[in-house]
Motif scaffolding. Structure first.
Motif, PDB file in Angstrom:
ATOM      1  N   TYR A 123      43.819  37.294 -17.736  1.00  0.00           N
ATOM      2  CA  TYR A 123      44.995  36.457 -17.963  1.00  0.00           C
ATOM      3  C   TYR A 123      45.833  36.972 -19.124  1.00  0.00           C
ATOM      4  O   TYR A 123      47.052  37.063 -19.029  1.00  0.00           O
ATOM      5  N   PHE A 124      45.184  37.313 -20.220  1.00  0.00           N
ATOM      6  CA  PHE A 124      45.955  37.749 -21.397  1.00  0.00           C
ATOM      7  C   PHE A 124      46.265  39.233 -21.358  1.00  0.00           C
ATOM      8  O   PHE A 124      47.227  39.685 -21.926  1.00  0.00           O
ATOM      9  N   ARG A 125      45.402  39.989 -20.698  1.00  0.00           N
ATOM     10  CA  ARG A 125      45.553  41.447 -20.586  1.00  0.00           C
ATOM     11  C   ARG A 125      45.754  42.095 -21.952  1.00  0.00           C
ATOM     12  O   ARG A 125      45.314  41.588 -22.957  1.00  0.00           O
ATOM     13  N   GLY A 126      46.439  43.231 -21.955  1.00  0.00           N
ATOM     14  CA  GLY A 126      46.740  43.895 -23.218  1.00  0.00           C
ATOM     15  C   GLY A 126      45.494  44.283 -23.971  1.00  0.00           C
ATOM     16  O   GLY A 126      44.517  44.743 -23.388  1.00  0.00           O
ATOM     17  N   ARG A 127      45.522  44.060 -25.275  1.00  0.00           N
ATOM     18  CA  ARG A 127      44.437  44.533 -26.130  1.00  0.00           C
ATOM     19  C   ARG A 127      43.116  43.861 -25.855  1.00  0.00           C
ATOM     20  O   ARG A 127      42.074  44.493 -25.857  1.00  0.00           O
ATOM     21  N   VAL A 128      43.171  42.552 -25.630  1.00  0.00           N
ATOM     22  CA  VAL A 128      41.936  41.815 -25.359  1.00  0.00           C
ATOM     23  C   VAL A 128      41.253  42.416 -24.139  1.00  0.00           C
ATOM     24  O   VAL A 128      40.055  42.673 -24.123  1.00  0.00           O
ATOM     25  N   ASP A 129      42.062  42.650 -23.113  1.00  0.00           N
ATOM     26  CA  ASP A 129      41.545  43.220 -21.876  1.00  0.00           C
ATOM     27  C   ASP A 129      40.905  44.583 -22.143  1.00  0.00           C
ATOM     28  O   ASP A 129      39.787  44.860 -21.711  1.00  0.00           O
ATOM     29  N   ILE A 204      51.030  29.669 -10.578  1.00  0.00           N
ATOM     30  CA  ILE A 204      50.776  29.925 -11.991  1.00  0.00           C
ATOM     31  C   ILE A 204      52.104  30.182 -12.705  1.00  0.00           C
ATOM     32  O   ILE A 204      52.390  29.631 -13.780  1.00  0.00           O
ATOM     33  N   MET A 205      52.947  30.989 -12.032  1.00  0.00           N
ATOM     34  CA  MET A 205      54.280  31.260 -12.586  1.00  0.00           C
ATOM     35  C   MET A 205      55.026  29.945 -12.788  1.00  0.00           C
ATOM     36  O   MET A 205      55.674  29.733 -13.808  1.00  0.00           O
ATOM     37  N   ALA A 206      54.901  29.086 -11.785  1.00  0.00           N
ATOM     38  CA  ALA A 206      55.600  27.805 -11.869  1.00  0.00           C
ATOM     39  C   ALA A 206      55.114  27.018 -13.072  1.00  0.00           C
ATOM     40  O   ALA A 206      55.910  26.496 -13.859  1.00  0.00           O
ATOM     41  N   ALA A 207      53.794  26.975 -13.213  1.00  0.00           N
ATOM     42  CA  ALA A 207      53.241  26.233 -14.336  1.00  0.00           C
ATOM     43  C   ALA A 207      53.703  26.836 -15.652  1.00  0.00           C
ATOM     44  O   ALA A 207      54.061  26.121 -16.603  1.00  0.00           O
ATOM     45  N   GLN A 208      53.729  28.171 -15.689  1.00  0.00           N
ATOM     46  CA  GLN A 208      54.171  28.831 -16.923  1.00  0.00           C
ATOM     47  C   GLN A 208      55.625  28.487 -17.219  1.00  0.00           C
ATOM     48  O   GLN A 208      55.983  28.198 -18.349  1.00  0.00           O
ATOM     49  N   GLN A 210      57.184  25.958 -16.473  1.00  0.00           N
ATOM     50  CA  GLN A 210      57.336  24.575 -16.942  1.00  0.00           C
ATOM     51  C   GLN A 210      56.795  24.400 -18.345  1.00  0.00           C
ATOM     52  O   GLN A 210      56.753  23.296 -18.871  1.00  0.00           O
ATOM     53  N   GLY A 211      56.342  25.459 -18.924  1.00  0.00           N
ATOM     54  CA  GLY A 211      55.907  25.401 -20.308  1.00  0.00           C
ATOM     55  C   GLY A 211      54.496  24.887 -20.494  1.00  0.00           C
ATOM     56  O   GLY A 211      54.137  24.415 -21.570  1.00  0.00           O
ATOM     57  N   ALA A 212      53.670  24.988 -19.451  1.00  0.00           N
ATOM     58  CA  ALA A 212      52.278  24.553 -19.610  1.00  0.00           C
ATOM     59  C   ALA A 212      51.562  25.507 -20.571  1.00  0.00           C
ATOM     60  O   ALA A 212      51.841  26.700 -20.593  1.00  0.00           O
ATOM     61  N   SER A 213      50.658  24.943 -21.351  1.00  0.00           N
ATOM     62  CA  SER A 213      49.942  25.787 -22.304  1.00  0.00           C
ATOM     63  C   SER A 213      48.977  26.694 -21.549  1.00  0.00           C
ATOM     64  O   SER A 213      48.573  26.406 -20.424  1.00  0.00           O
ATOM     65  N   ASN A 214      48.621  27.803 -22.206  1.00  0.00           N
ATOM     66  CA  ASN A 214      47.679  28.728 -21.585  1.00  0.00           C
ATOM     67  C   ASN A 214      46.376  28.023 -21.230  1.00  0.00           C
ATOM     68  O   ASN A 214      45.801  28.239 -20.182  1.00  0.00           O
ATOM     69  N   TRP A 215      45.930  27.169 -22.151  1.00  0.00           N
ATOM     70  CA  TRP A 215      44.684  26.451 -21.948  1.00  0.00           C
ATOM     71  C   TRP A 215      44.755  25.617 -20.682  1.00  0.00           C
ATOM     72  O   TRP A 215      43.858  25.610 -19.858  1.00  0.00           O
ATOM     73  N   ARG A 216      45.897  24.941 -20.520  1.00  0.00           N
ATOM     74  CA  ARG A 216      46.074  24.087 -19.370  1.00  0.00           C
ATOM     75  C   ARG A 216      46.105  24.918 -18.083  1.00  0.00           C
ATOM     76  O   ARG A 216      45.469  24.573 -17.086  1.00  0.00           O
ATOM     77  N   ILE A 217      46.815  26.032 -18.169  1.00  0.00           N
ATOM     78  CA  ILE A 217      46.913  26.878 -16.975  1.00  0.00           C
ATOM     79  C   ILE A 217      45.531  27.390 -16.582  1.00  0.00           C
ATOM     80  O   ILE A 217      45.135  27.350 -15.415  1.00  0.00           O
ATOM     81  N   ILE A 218      44.764  27.819 -17.606  1.00  0.00           N
ATOM     82  CA  ILE A 218      43.448  28.360 -17.294  1.00  0.00           C
ATOM     83  C   ILE A 218      42.533  27.293 -16.726  1.00  0.00           C
ATOM     84  O   ILE A 218      41.896  27.480 -15.694  1.00  0.00           O
ATOM     85  N   THR A 219      42.497  26.130 -17.388  1.00  0.00           N
ATOM     86  CA  THR A 219      41.540  25.124 -16.940  1.00  0.00           C
ATOM     87  C   THR A 219      42.011  24.398 -15.680  1.00  0.00           C
ATOM     88  O   THR A 219      41.202  24.084 -14.817  1.00  0.00           O
ATOM     89  N   LYS A 220      43.317  24.125 -15.589  1.00  0.00           N
ATOM     90  CA  LYS A 220      43.761  23.310 -14.456  1.00  0.00           C
ATOM     91  C   LYS A 220      44.188  24.148 -13.253  1.00  0.00           C
ATOM     92  O   LYS A 220      44.122  23.677 -12.123  1.00  0.00           O
ATOM     93  N   GLU A 221      44.684  25.326 -13.507  1.00  0.00           N
ATOM     94  CA  GLU A 221      45.212  26.097 -12.382  1.00  0.00           C
ATOM     95  C   GLU A 221      44.290  27.226 -11.947  1.00  0.00           C
ATOM     96  O   GLU A 221      44.123  27.472 -10.767  1.00  0.00           O
ATOM     97  N   MET A 222      43.706  27.934 -12.944  1.00  0.00           N
ATOM     98  CA  MET A 222      42.926  29.107 -12.555  1.00  0.00           C
ATOM     99  C   MET A 222      41.483  28.759 -12.201  1.00  0.00           C
ATOM    100  O   MET A 222      40.971  29.196 -11.180  1.00  0.00           O
ATOM    101  N   LEU A 223      40.835  27.979 -13.048  1.00  0.00           N
ATOM    102  CA  LEU A 223      39.421  27.685 -12.807  1.00  0.00           C
ATOM    103  C   LEU A 223      39.150  27.134 -11.410  1.00  0.00           C
ATOM    104  O   LEU A 223      38.238  27.605 -10.735  1.00  0.00           O
TER     105      LEU A 223
END
Lengths: 310, 340, 588, 333
Positions: A123-129, A204-208, A210-223
């Protein structure tokens, strides 16, 4: 208007699973073994047996069980252990409890860690990934099987010196830690690739947007979209870890007497295979049955959850 | 005179655990050389399924096909439905070809474009590997790929979407087939590229004198290139006519609905876009009467509830314009006018 | 099965388990194959097979085990003095080998003199000289290189000691203190006569010369650490191939002359030792006589003994004898452990020895309860002790009731030790190597001790590093099990080593009040020149230690040997506790 | 392509360095003192110190690692003058318990491991892929069902159980092999029969579990690929089913297997501990496990661990490059 019946993915999966006769049968067998394992204290008491008691009267002067099939009788349905005279039935019951516990804890823990790190990476990609990726590359490079054997004993001493768990507790803890440590990258990679593709999906794009937090996207949309993967992975890794525990205790890493597991019994039994073949075949058959049932169950679960395979 | 392809009463269904999916019911259409037939419908209307059946591309184990689809070849007619699998295979590529919606996934990612075209050519022509690549280059040039000789050695992922579709067309036409089935060839492409591809198809049709079946859900695409149009709904053809018939004299409420949902700039008058309410029918449990009945705003106008009980027949309302509706064309026109 | 497990067939799991030489008394009616009366035949290939991956050592200064000394001295390397290669009691007689006699002591046995036989040579044809013997002895002092092997030369030779107790001579490589060493061993001008100057009286000095460690090594051929792979031969055979895990091939040594060797009779042409045999495969070979010209070097797995030894058709292919070893369980007598006679006794009486013996194969094959660290096979130094297993309260299957009464006594006599032994929060600790056999035995030990009211925990230690950590473990554990065999027929190689200041005292008894009078008497016995008087002293010392229950259990072990149907000339060489390898031949 | 290879190569070398350094640190942390292990007779603190020097453990871990790396390229000398032992490059250390340069010991063990790994690899790939393809083509039919039973049995039988059963109830029961020859090395080129005698059963045992997994994997990949658009295209071109399967389907379906097979193979090159142990093959796995459980021979432990890691990393590199050859998308992007 004709009614369009909309079923949730869970309902569809459940319906598919219920139609799979082999799946149901294997689930029943698995539940039966689980009942035997976790009901071991109760069951052995019902039989009037104990897994530590030495029934020396049942052994001859060379320490071999008296009677056919390694001393099989009404009292000792699986016979007696040559040498020490313990009841094989109770040994295996208690042993399977340990094996199941190791398999379940390990699977759940490595899936948990793999899930968290996989989503983070995907989800975060970049350096963490990159960091997680490199680290798992590194872990893959270690000969994990050998490292577990080489390091478990010194690790046990370290863990014991912490003073929280001792003896077999410490040994199991170390084994589980090692299994999880070398086990999570596999699942994390799977989750990472799924998370990466989910990230690009419209909802996910839609949720993003709409300004949903990353936490919300991960727990409510991705999980919710990743749990079938986790369930399938769980069902397939359970028999794997169960067998792995057997292998390591067979090699003398892992649990010690007075506790016993399949591996321990088998490593002992091969010394008596000529004189007491039943002592080898019974635990073999039981271990194979459990792994087989778990594998069949895993297949059924995968078939039910996997939308791709028809 | 018979047309090149004549499809008659084609039924395609897939038995599944939940029941039989009747994807194509009693479908009949035909297309002649040099002619373009457009088959229009929503996804799941049976338009692709019918044509895959013509190509013989359904898995024979999982598909039940009845009816006939006759190719009138130079050496006599062949019914591709009843012919052996091997006979049909020999017709593919040579007598009939097909291109698909997503040119990315339709091309094998591991082989160069040139190799893939040459492979098709080698199938029906003797020649060296070099000849094959030469032919591929020729075809790529023909479909308008610049610097074709070097691009022939590129892999699909190195092509843009439009170029991939051009390459697909080149591959489909390399053996000079008489029939080209284009399954949503432009759907995955940018709008500007769409018209280029359509133009290309038109040009090539002239050059090769092919019959083209253009499968699309986009009526806008159809107007430019088609000679005839079949509108499909719920696995059945609901209307069949010339472009003018369909666009200016639609006789089926579904066609009307489709036309209303297409933005028309040329009309110059205020025009309200209207979506068709409701969902397409499930192909497992089709409504007992007209498949469109649950969504049809005119079904109440038909007396005795025939719409819900009887499947209307596909009847000729004059001069080869066929429609499958209990209302006749005049009544429908009046009803439309009333509403407006 | 060959999957990684310690090869030790027995509880004897400690460092150097030494060989025994003795005028042996066979106990009980044991079936020992007698030396064949048929005439031996020369020729053929003799096969040996073993589960072991290799010989523990081939370097003479490293070898310390009876079977290997027997094997290597029969075929490969000669010593100044040997045991007579005959079955029975006579086998413990010393005979001259490379030397012309069994040694001439003088100066109250503080000086020993030997003369080399003419014609004795190395495989390269060079004669064996006094300098070679001296060089061989010097290697023992290089303790950093040669970590295995007996250390008697360091204790005996007249060389001063450093502050930390090590010799002032550091071996032939470092050369520190070389002059001191050169003074302690003298060679005559003709390089044939060798004189050892000792720091104290050693009446049984010449027995040590049966050890390969007391033999020669040619300085020019010394490869140091690598000599262990390819030692120079002076016997009738030499090494053609030695591949660890694979095989060793011995062929005839053309430079060996029968005329210079009064004892060796090399019958086979080639000798092949196959290493790394799977234990099941090995046992199957014996059970089905698959290799008629083969000999099992290990003995069978206990679970296969009955099938072999109770089958009359196999009676010419087996022997079962008391071996030189005593297995024991040492109690930790130091403060904070089992520093209480009543507790030690309680453990002794609580032990279920019957099931432990049965586990290892039963009394017929494993051995029987002993009453002494000194084994009867040693001869005159053994006498049955009083108490312990002869106590009326002793039951071989355990006497938990009596143990409980002893514990009750301990409650008042030594409350601290009692608390440790019975408090669930504390409990006794039993360290053992984590081998499969030990794990099984632990189940029985725990069950028996719990019955008597003890709280006990088995602490498993990695078997690979168990011996190396023994110095640490012996201080932490309450029990330590091990085994020991006399180096030769004198309890001087048993009692001081196990209970005194020797190598392997795991009783931690040095700080107990009972120790001072004990060690005083030990030191007197060591230098006693009157053998009979000395024997009496050892007997009394055994009784003394057993009365203290320094050892909680001793077992006099047995060992079995099996072989193929075409093997002739087999006998049990008692001092080495092994085959008399040199007389074995292949029947036609 | 060249830059791709160079980049991957550099990454592999860095990983190798990190892994080897990690291994040195890990084994340094173990509470076992090898200097004490080789000190029994008259052990004094000064002797322990001398041993530590002799074993090269009297310097920092970093220095030990560096000496090891240098020794790999330049060879090393162990012990003091007089009895010094020189190991030629690539020196992996000296085992004082085996009295051999570790490189020699490893070189003796490797043919066993390679034979086992290669034999098993060929067996499981050929069985796994052909069964997988077969059952994908005959989906739902008898052959598919039979294959699925094989998969189930293969995946449910742990190798150590299969191994034990094969040894006890096949090899020993029927005296298939001269017992003295069991586990002996035979050159596969000069003595193919002897080689087969030694390696057939171990290879088959090891291959069983893998073959099952590969059957399942191949089957699902072939089925999945068969429904790809480009297969429909191939069919639309008029290609025969045979050509489609061989050229189009398998190429795409087996590409991922290259990666997995490469890594599985690399894992085995480090030693198949269980199988080698049960069948008494003196490969790297048995060597390393004995070094840990019996002698605690640190140079051997470190060397075998490193070799196993190096195989995985190098095979990873090879697989990546091979994959780039197979899949042009990886190569050119």
């Amino acid at each position: 208007m004709s009614e369009v019946i909309l079923r949730t993915p869970q309902q569809i999966a459940w319906a598919r699973f219920r139609r799979n006769k082999t799946g149901i049968a294997s689930a029943i067998v698995v539940l039966f073994f689980l009942f035997l394992a976790y009901g071991a204290p109760l069951i052995t008491r019902l039989f009037g047996l104990s897994s530590t008691e030495t029934y020396l009267d049942g052994l001859d002067p060379q320490g071999m069980p008296i009677g056919a099939g390694g001393g099989i009788s009404w009292q000792h349905p699986f016979g007696l252990e040559p040498g020490a005279g313990r009841d094989v039935f109770s040994m295996l019951l208690y042993g399977s409890r340990i094996s199941f516990s190791v398999a379940i804890i390990t699977s759940v823990a490595s899936i948990g860690i793999g899930m968290i790190l996989g989503i983070t990476a995907g989800y975060f990609r970049g350096r963490v990934d990159a960091l997680i990726g490199r680290f798992s590359d590194l872990l893959f490079a270690f000969p994990s099987f050998f490292m577990i054997i080489a390091l478990s004993i010194p690790m046990v001493e370290r863990v014991e010196s912490l003073g929280i768990v001792r003896d077999n507790g410490a040994r199991l803890t170390v084994l589980i830690i090692f299994f999880v440590f070398f086990g999570w990258p596999g699942f994390a990679r799977l989750v990472r690739s799924q998370a990466m593709s989910l990230r690009e999906r419209d909802f996910i794009m839609a949720a993003q947007s709409q300004g949903a937090s990353n936490w919300r996207i991960i727990t409510k949309e991705m999980l919710p979209n990743l749990w079938p993967t986790a369930i399938v992975f769980l069902s397939l890794s359970l028999p794997g870890y169960l067998a792995a525990e057997a292998v390591f205790s067979f090699l003398g890493v892992g649990i010690n007497p007075p506790a016993s597991t399949f591996g321990l019994v088998l490593s002992d039994a091969i010394k008596y295979w000529r004189a007491d073949p039943a002592y080898l075949m019974i635990p073999c058959a039981m271990l194979i049955s459990i792994v087989l049932a778990l594998n069949l169950l895993g297949d059924a679960v995968r078939d039910a959850l996997d939308t791709k395979s028809e | 005179m018979s047309k090149f392809l004549e499809v008659t009463n084609l039924n395609v269904s897939f038995p599944t655990e939940d029941g039989e999916v009747r994807a194509s019911n009693e479908v009949s259409y035909s297309v002649g050389l040099g002619e373009t037939l457009a088959i229009v419908g929503e996804s799941g209307s049976g338009k692709s399924v019918s044509n895959l059946a013509v190509m013989g591309l359904h898995n024979p184990v999982r598909t039940k096909i009845t009816g006939s689809a006759v190719l009138n070849l130079a050496d006599g007619p062949v019914d591709v439905i009843s012919a052996s699998a091997d006979t049909v295979r020999r017709l593919r590529g040579k007598s009939m070809s097909m291109i698909f919606q997503d040119p990315m996934s339709a091309l094998h990612p591991f082989f160069t474009i040139g190799d893939q075209i040459a492979e098709a050519w080698h199938l029906y022509n003797k020649g060296s590997k070099k000849d094959g690549i030469k032919k591929a280059t020729e075809m790529l040039d023909l479909v308008g790929i610049p610097d074709a000789a070097s691009r022939a050695h590129d892999y699909p992922h190195q092509f843009s979407g439009g170029m991939r579709q051009r390459a697909m067309i080149a591959m489909a036409l390399v053996n000079n087939p008489s029939l080209l089935i284009a399954d949503e060839p432009t759907t995955a492409l940018d709008v500007t590229v769409q018209s280029q591809i359509l133009q290309l198809l038109k040009d090539l049709q002239k050059e090769f004198n092919m019959a083209i079946i253009l499968i699309t859900h986009d009526l806008g695409v159809v107007a430019e290139v088609a000679d005839r149009i079949c509108v499909m709904y719920g696995g059945r053809i609901v209307e069949d006519g010339t472009v003018d018939d369909i666009f200016y004299r639609p006789e089926h409420p579904y066609t009307l609905g489709l036309l209303n949902s297409v933005p028309r700039i040329t009309a110059g008058e205020s025009h309200r876009l209207r979506a068709i309410p409701g969902q397409p029918p499930s192909l497992i449990s089709l409504p007992s009467g007209c498949a469109f009945q649950p969504r049809c705003e005119y079904s109440t106008k038909v007396s005795s509830g025939a719409c819900a009980s009887t499947v209307p027949s596909l009847s000729d309302k004059g001069s080869g314009h066929l429609s499958r509706c209990h209302l006749d064309a005049a009544d429908l026109n009046n009803l439309v006018k009333d509403k407006a | 099965m060959s999957v990684m497990k310690i090869t030790a067939r027995r509880l004897i799991a400690t460092t150097s388990v030494a060989a025994l030489a003795a005028s042996v008394v066979l106990v009980g009616g044991m079936n020992s194959a007698s030396a064949a009366t048929a005439k031996p035949v020369t020729g053929g290939t003799l096969n040996y097979y073993t589960h072991a991956e290799q010989f523990p050592n081939l370097d003479p200064q490293r070898i310390y085990t009876g079977r290997d000394i027997a094997f290597l001295s029969s075929y490969l390397m000669r010593t100044l003095v040997s045991y007579k290669p005959v079955p029975g009691k006579d086998g413990a007689t010393l005979v001259a080998d490379m030397a012309t006699n069994t040694g001439v002591p003088s100066n109250k046995a503080k000086t020993w003199k030997f003369t080399l036989r003419p014609g004795v040579s190395w495989e390269d044809g060079k004669p064996v000289t006094c300098a070679d013997v001296k060089y061989g002895w010097s290697r023992t002092f290089a303790t950093d290189v040669y970590v295995e092997g007996p250390a008697y030369p360091i204790a005996w030779l007249d060389i001063p000691k450093d502050k930390d107790g090590s010799s002032a001579y550091k071996g032939p490589y470092k050369k520190t203190g070389q002059a001191l060493f050169d003074k302690s061993i003298n060679c005559s001008a003709d390089n044939r006569t060798i004189t050892f100057n000792l720091a104290r009286t050693v009446p049984d000095f010449n027995y040590y010369l049966t050890y390969l460690a007391g033999g020669p090594v040619p300085k020019a051929k010394d490869t140091g650490d690598k000599y262990d792979l390819r030692p120079m031969a002076s016997g009738p055979y030499m090494i053609k191939k030695y591949a660890i895990n694979d095989e060793m091939v011995l062929v005839r040594n053309p430079k060996w002359k029968k005329s210079s060797d009064p004892i060796r009779t090399p019958y086979p042409d080639d000798i092949v030792v196959t290493f790394g045999m799977d234990e099941d495969v090995r046992d199957q070979i014996d059970l089905e006589d698959q290799i008629p010209n083969g000999i099992n070097m290990d003995g069978l797995q206990p679970s296969n003994n009955v099938a072999f030894f109770e089958d009359p058709t196999k009676k010419n292919r087996r022997m079962n004898n008391y071996d030189p070893y005593t297995s024991y369980l040492a109690a930790n007598n130091s403060a904070g452990h089992l520093d209480c006679l009543d507790v030690r006794k309680a453990v002794f009486f609580a032990f279920d020895n019957q099931s432990l013996i049965d586990l290892s194969g039963g009394t017929t094959y494993y051995g029987e309860m002993g009453d002494n660290p000194v084994k009867p096979v040693i001869g005159m130094d053994y006498a049955p002790t009083k108490g312990n297993i002869h106590d009326p309260n002793f039951k071989i299957g355990g006497n938990p009731e009596y143990a409980k009464t002893l514990l009750e006594k301990a409650k008042t006599s030594c409350p601290d030790a009692y608390d440790r032994a019975t408090n669930p929060a504390k409990g006794l600790k039993y360290y053992r190597a984590d081998t499969a056999t030990n794990k099984k035995a632990a189940v029985l030990v725990e069950a028996a001790l719990k019955k008597a009211g003890f709280v006990i925990e088995t602490v498993y230690k990695p078997s690979g590093t168990y011996n190396a950590n023994l110095e640490t473990y012996k201080k932490e554990t309450d029990f330590l099990s091990s085994g020991w065999g006399a180096d030769w027929a004198n309890a001087s190689t048993v009692i001081p080593e196990l209970w005194g200041d020797g190598c392997c005292n795991y009783t931690q008894n040095q700080k107990t009040p009972e120790y001072a009078p004990f060690i005083k008497k030990v030191n007197l016995a060591l230098v006693e020149l009157d053998r009979k008087k000395q024997a009496k002293m050892w007997q009394e010392l055994s009784q003394y230690g057993m009365d203290q229950y320094w050892y909680i259990r001793t077992v006099f072990g047995k060992s079995q040997q099996t072989w193929g149907s075409k093997i002739g000339g087999v006998y049990y060489w008692e001092p080495q506790g092994s085959f008399g390898f040199g007389q074995i031949y292949i029947k036609p | 392509m060249l830059t791709f290879v160079a980049r991957r190569l550099a990454y592999t070398i860095i990983l190798l360095a990190i892994v080897s350094l990690t291994i040195f640190f890990i084994f340094d942390l173990i509470p076992v003192d090898p200097a004490r292990l080789v000190c029994s007779k008259q052990c004094t603190p000064s002797l322990v110190e001398a041993n530590r020097h002799r074993l090269g453990l009297d310097v920092s871990v970093l220095e030990q690692w560096w000496r090891f790396i240098v020794g790999l390229f330049a060879g090393r000398t162990f012990g003091e003058e007089g009895i010094a032992i020189t190991c030629a490059a690539p020196a992996l250390g000296y085992s004082f318990s085996r009295h051999e340069c570790v490189t020699t010991i490893v070189a003796e063990a490797f043919p066993f491991t390679l034979s086992l790994a290669l034999g098993a690899f060929v067996l499981w790939l050929s069985v796994g892929i052909s069964l997988g393809v077969l059952s994908a083509r005959k989906k739902g039919k008898f052959a598919d069902r039979a294959a699925s039973v094989f998969v189930l049995v293969g995946t449910s039988l742990p190798t150590f159980i299969t191994g034990i059963l094969v040894v006890l109830f096949i090899v020993l029961q029927f005296n298939l092999v001269n017992p003295l020859e069991l586990g002996n090395w035979h050159n596969p080129f000069t003595e193919p029969l002897g080689w087969l005698q030694t390696f057939f059963f171990p290879c088959a045992t090891l291959a069983l579990a893998y073959a099952a997994t590969y059957t399942r994997f191949t089957r699902s990949n072939v089925i999945e690929t068969s429904s790809e658009d480009f297969i429909r295209t191939a069919r639309a071109k008029g290609l025969t089913e045979k050509v489609i399967l061989r050229k189009h389907t398998l190429r795409a379906a087996l590409a991922p297997i290259v990666t997995i097979a490469g890594l599985d193979f690399a894992g085995l090159l480090g030693g198949a501990i269980i199988t080698e142990g049960i069948f008494g093959l003196n490969g790297l796995g048995r060597l390393s496990i004995k070094a840990v459980t019996q002698t605690y021979d640190l140079p051997i432990i470190v060397a075998t661990t490193l070799i196993a890691s190096a195989f995985v990393l190098i095979m990873n590199l090879i697989v990546d490059i091979a994959y780039a050859f197979i899949d042009p998308r990886v190569r050119t992007s």
